[in-house]
Design a protein around this motif. Sequence first.
Motif, PDB file in Angstrom:
ATOM      1  N   ALA A  25       0.831  -1.210   0.000  1.00  0.00           N
ATOM      2  CA  ALA A  25       0.000   0.000   0.000  1.00  0.00           C
ATOM      3  C   ALA A  25       0.863   1.256   0.000  1.00  0.00           C
ATOM      4  CB  ALA A  25      -0.920  -0.010   1.221  1.00  0.00           C
ATOM      5  N   MET A  26       1.937   1.256   0.790  1.00  0.00           N
ATOM      6  CA  MET A  26       2.817   2.420   0.861  1.00  0.00           C
ATOM      7  C   MET A  26       3.534   2.684  -0.457  1.00  0.00           C
ATOM      8  SD  MET A  26       4.619   1.764   4.561  1.00  0.00           S
ATOM      9  CE  MET A  26       5.927   2.934   4.169  1.00  0.00           C
ATOM     10  N   SER A  27       3.900   1.613  -1.154  1.00  0.00           N
ATOM     11  CA  SER A  27       4.740   1.760  -2.345  1.00  0.00           C
ATOM     12  C   SER A  27       3.949   2.002  -3.620  1.00  0.00           C
ATOM     13  CB  SER A  27       5.619   0.522  -2.526  1.00  0.00           C
ATOM     14  OG  SER A  27       4.834  -0.655  -2.594  1.00  0.00           O
ATOM     15  N   THR A  28       2.634   1.895  -3.570  1.00  0.00           N
ATOM     16  CA  THR A  28       1.798   2.177  -4.734  1.00  0.00           C
ATOM     17  C   THR A  28       1.513   3.670  -4.769  1.00  0.00           C
ATOM     18  OG1 THR A  28       0.768  -0.006  -4.530  1.00  0.00           O
ATOM     19  CG2 THR A  28      -0.337   1.601  -5.925  1.00  0.00           C
ATOM     20  N   ARG A  29       2.137   4.366  -5.697  1.00  0.00           N
ATOM     21  CA  ARG A  29       2.005   5.822  -5.746  1.00  0.00           C
ATOM     22  C   ARG A  29       2.013   6.306  -7.181  1.00  0.00           C
ATOM     23  NH1 ARG A  29       6.400   7.840  -1.895  1.00  0.00           N
ATOM     24  NH2 ARG A  29       5.210   6.449  -0.544  1.00  0.00           N
ATOM     25  N   PRO A  30       1.427   7.453  -7.445  1.00  0.00           N
ATOM     26  CA  PRO A  30       1.344   7.952  -8.829  1.00  0.00           C
ATOM     27  C   PRO A  30       2.720   8.274  -9.398  1.00  0.00           C
ATOM     28  CG  PRO A  30       0.600   9.618  -7.280  1.00  0.00           C
ATOM     29  CD  PRO A  30       0.750   8.360  -6.496  1.00  0.00           C
ATOM     30  N   ILE A  31       2.788   8.361 -10.710  1.00  0.00           N
ATOM     31  CA  ILE A  31       4.050   8.654 -11.400  1.00  0.00           C
ATOM     32  C   ILE A  31       4.201  10.165 -11.514  1.00  0.00           C
ATOM     33  CG2 ILE A  31       5.337   8.389 -13.545  1.00  0.00           C
ATOM     34  CD1 ILE A  31       3.842   5.774 -14.017  1.00  0.00           C
ATOM     35  N   VAL A  32       5.074  10.721 -10.695  1.00  0.00           N
ATOM     36  CA  VAL A  32       5.308  12.167 -10.721  1.00  0.00           C
ATOM     37  C   VAL A  32       6.803  12.492 -10.740  1.00  0.00           C
ATOM     38  CG1 VAL A  32       3.134  12.808  -9.629  1.00  0.00           C
ATOM     39  CG2 VAL A  32       5.094  12.242  -8.191  1.00  0.00           C
ATOM     40  N   ASP A  33       7.631  11.489 -10.973  1.00  0.00           N
ATOM     41  CA  ASP A  33       9.072  11.747 -11.050  1.00  0.00           C
ATOM     42  C   ASP A  33       9.388  12.439 -12.374  1.00  0.00           C
ATOM     43  OD1 ASP A  33      11.877  11.333 -10.113  1.00  0.00           O
ATOM     44  OD2 ASP A  33      11.987  10.190 -11.966  1.00  0.00           O
ATOM     45  N   PRO A  34      10.080  13.579 -12.357  1.00  0.00           N
ATOM     46  CA  PRO A  34      10.328  14.322 -13.602  1.00  0.00           C
ATOM     47  C   PRO A  34      11.146  13.541 -14.630  1.00  0.00           C
ATOM     48  CG  PRO A  34      10.765  15.702 -11.678  1.00  0.00           C
ATOM     49  CD  PRO A  34      10.571  14.311 -11.177  1.00  0.00           C
ATOM     50  N   ASP A  35      12.026  12.647 -14.166  1.00  0.00           N
ATOM     51  CA  ASP A  35      12.896  11.925 -15.095  1.00  0.00           C
ATOM     52  C   ASP A  35      12.223  10.702 -15.720  1.00  0.00           C
ATOM     53  OD1 ASP A  35      14.938  13.709 -14.644  1.00  0.00           O
ATOM     54  OD2 ASP A  35      15.869  12.511 -13.070  1.00  0.00           O
ATOM     55  N   TYR A 401      13.860  23.020 -15.978  1.00  0.00           N
ATOM     56  CA  TYR A 401      14.670  21.804 -15.868  1.00  0.00           C
ATOM     57  C   TYR A 401      13.795  20.580 -15.576  1.00  0.00           C
ATOM     58  CZ  TYR A 401      18.199  18.594 -13.955  1.00  0.00           C
ATOM     59  OH  TYR A 401      18.986  17.501 -13.693  1.00  0.00           O
ATOM     60  N   HIS A 402      12.937  20.696 -14.578  1.00  0.00           N
ATOM     61  CA  HIS A 402      12.161  19.527 -14.156  1.00  0.00           C
ATOM     62  C   HIS A 402      10.918  19.293 -15.021  1.00  0.00           C
ATOM     63  CE1 HIS A 402      10.658  22.948 -11.758  1.00  0.00           C
ATOM     64  NE2 HIS A 402       9.471  22.383 -11.861  1.00  0.00           N
ATOM     65  N   TRP A 403      10.695  20.129 -16.030  1.00  0.00           N
ATOM     66  CA  TRP A 403       9.637  19.858 -17.016  1.00  0.00           C
ATOM     67  C   TRP A 403      10.199  19.266 -18.301  1.00  0.00           C
ATOM     68  CZ3 TRP A 403       6.230  24.954 -16.755  1.00  0.00           C
ATOM     69  CH2 TRP A 403       5.479  24.930 -15.562  1.00  0.00           C
ATOM     70  N   GLY A 404      11.515  19.261 -18.435  1.00  0.00           N
ATOM     71  CA  GLY A 404      12.122  18.813 -19.685  1.00  0.00           C
ATOM     72  C   GLY A 404      11.781  17.384 -20.049  1.00  0.00           C
ATOM     73  N   GLY A 405      11.809  16.494 -19.063  1.00  0.00           N
ATOM     74  CA  GLY A 405      11.495  15.093 -19.345  1.00  0.00           C
ATOM     75  C   GLY A 405      10.091  14.913 -19.872  1.00  0.00           C
ATOM     76  N   TYR A 406       9.131  15.625 -19.260  1.00  0.00           N
ATOM     77  CA  TYR A 406       7.750  15.522 -19.725  1.00  0.00           C
ATOM     78  C   TYR A 406       7.608  16.066 -21.143  1.00  0.00           C
ATOM     79  CZ  TYR A 406       2.686  15.973 -19.881  1.00  0.00           C
ATOM     80  OH  TYR A 406       1.371  15.851 -20.251  1.00  0.00           O
ATOM     81  N   LEU A 407       8.311  17.149 -21.465  1.00  0.00           N
ATOM     82  CA  LEU A 407       8.262  17.696 -22.818  1.00  0.00           C
ATOM     83  C   LEU A 407       8.855  16.714 -23.824  1.00  0.00           C
ATOM     84  CD1 LEU A 407       9.276  21.435 -22.249  1.00  0.00           C
ATOM     85  CD2 LEU A 407       7.001  20.409 -22.277  1.00  0.00           C
ATOM     86  N   ILE A 408       9.906  16.011 -23.439  1.00  0.00           N
ATOM     87  CA  ILE A 408      10.469  14.990 -24.326  1.00  0.00           C
ATOM     88  C   ILE A 408       9.423  13.916 -24.625  1.00  0.00           C
ATOM     89  CG2 ILE A 408      12.137  13.082 -24.415  1.00  0.00           C
ATOM     90  CD1 ILE A 408      14.104  14.917 -22.945  1.00  0.00           C
ATOM     91  N   TRP A 409       8.706  13.501 -23.617  1.00  0.00           N
ATOM     92  CA  TRP A 409       7.690  12.456 -23.797  1.00  0.00           C
ATOM     93  C   TRP A 409       6.562  12.922 -24.711  1.00  0.00           C
ATOM     94  CZ3 TRP A 409       6.390   7.711 -23.970  1.00  0.00           C
ATOM     95  CH2 TRP A 409       5.060   7.304 -23.831  1.00  0.00           C
TER      96      TRP A 409
END
Length: 492
Positions: A25-35, A401-409
Amino acid sequence: MLKRAVYSLNTDRLMALVLLLCLLAMSTRPIVDPDFWWHLRTGQYIVETATIPRQDIFSHTLQGQPWITHEWLTEVFLSTVYAVSGQEGLILVFAAVITGTFILLYLQCTGRPYLAAFVVVLAAIASAVTWGVRPQMFSLLLSAVFLHILRLYRNQKGWVIWLLPPLMALWANLHGSFFLGLVYPAVYILGAGIDNVLRPRQEGAMAWQAIRRLALVTVITAVAPLLNPNGFQLLIYPFWTLGSAAMQAYIMEWFSPDFHLAQFQPFALYVLILLAVLGLSRRRPTTTDFIFMLGFGYASLRSARFIPFFLLATAPTLDDQLSHIWRLSDWSERFGARSVRRGRAHVAVNWLLLSVLALGVAVKTGHTLRSNNEAQREVFPVAAVDFLVDNQISGNIYNLYHWGGYLIWRLYPEHKVFIDGRADVYGDAFIDEYLQVYQLREGWSKALERYNVVLVLIDRKSALSTVLNESHSWSALYTDWQAVIFVRQEDG
């Protein structure tokens, strides 16, 4: 057999299952890592082209810059799981990886089930700040595997040590923290050697023959990382990362833990409990355990990135010391003896508790999966990127910087980014140049001109946003509560 399985759910087994479900339960979390996003796009690129990129393909600023794609196998794994089951599948798979890590930690503890469960839950809560769908989770899992193998070896199970070289070869292709796979056995060799010299009659001490065998396997393990597509260059990568001034100064994960923040309070509590238990216990930790506490303790206080490794290396020591204190106390005699036979009512209550907890975990997991997109909208400029895509707006872009990964996707290959989370590609000098613009330092506008930037996508409340909004050379093309897109005026 089914009846026997039903009646085998005693309190000890219930505790182990409760621990498993709580970790899940603790380890199930949404994907919000910038990388995450550029890792996923890289994996797709490798699968689609059957080639591993050796140069930067995602930025317009340093296109062609050498790139050591050191996590290529993790990226292929991410892409494969995503193709089969989407982001939901990745969330569940990485929850299983994290849960497996702490179950291995639980197996290393002697105070099972109760004291071990307490220590593992405390360690899990203290390290949860670093969890997510991230390549680092494979380093956590393999750290737990290495430490478990070394503990088994110290307990006279010699054959398991030969698992280290192939596991090291795997680790070197999954994540850049593979050098820890050499640190762990080196600490065991050093600690066991010191103990044999200073305390030769200590119970459970590793014989010199066993130390020599471990040293031989460690040498072979040190060669194993060469089995990677990047060859010898990969061996240099971890040291470059540790020596990068920009990464140490600007990337939050490399900062020292700020104990004024609530997220680091469990770690502070763990350290205080560990120190208190060491002071109260009459049992002296082994030199190996002492080196782990000092070395990883220093590393975790210097950089929050090392907190989970400190916890994995020291939790069995904390458990061992707590168990020793418990065995010498009067409480152990009063509550230690338990009847083996249990009535039907007791078993029924255990099954009821387990069922209720399992239902709660299922509800929590379902909520996490359903709210994943909403959580991402809070962190990434989803609507602003939708605007760029829908209106087919082109041009070189400057981005956070921390939006760059999402823009690549979302935008590659039509758009290439100014910068993203691959700090090793950009280097200290370019990261400082990026910050020169964002922090409005002298010459910031010339940096935008140098890279022919015509679009700026940044957070709406930044100082740069305020300045561009008042400039005659730029106009706001799109604005929402989170982000703003500026376009350069041709007559500016």
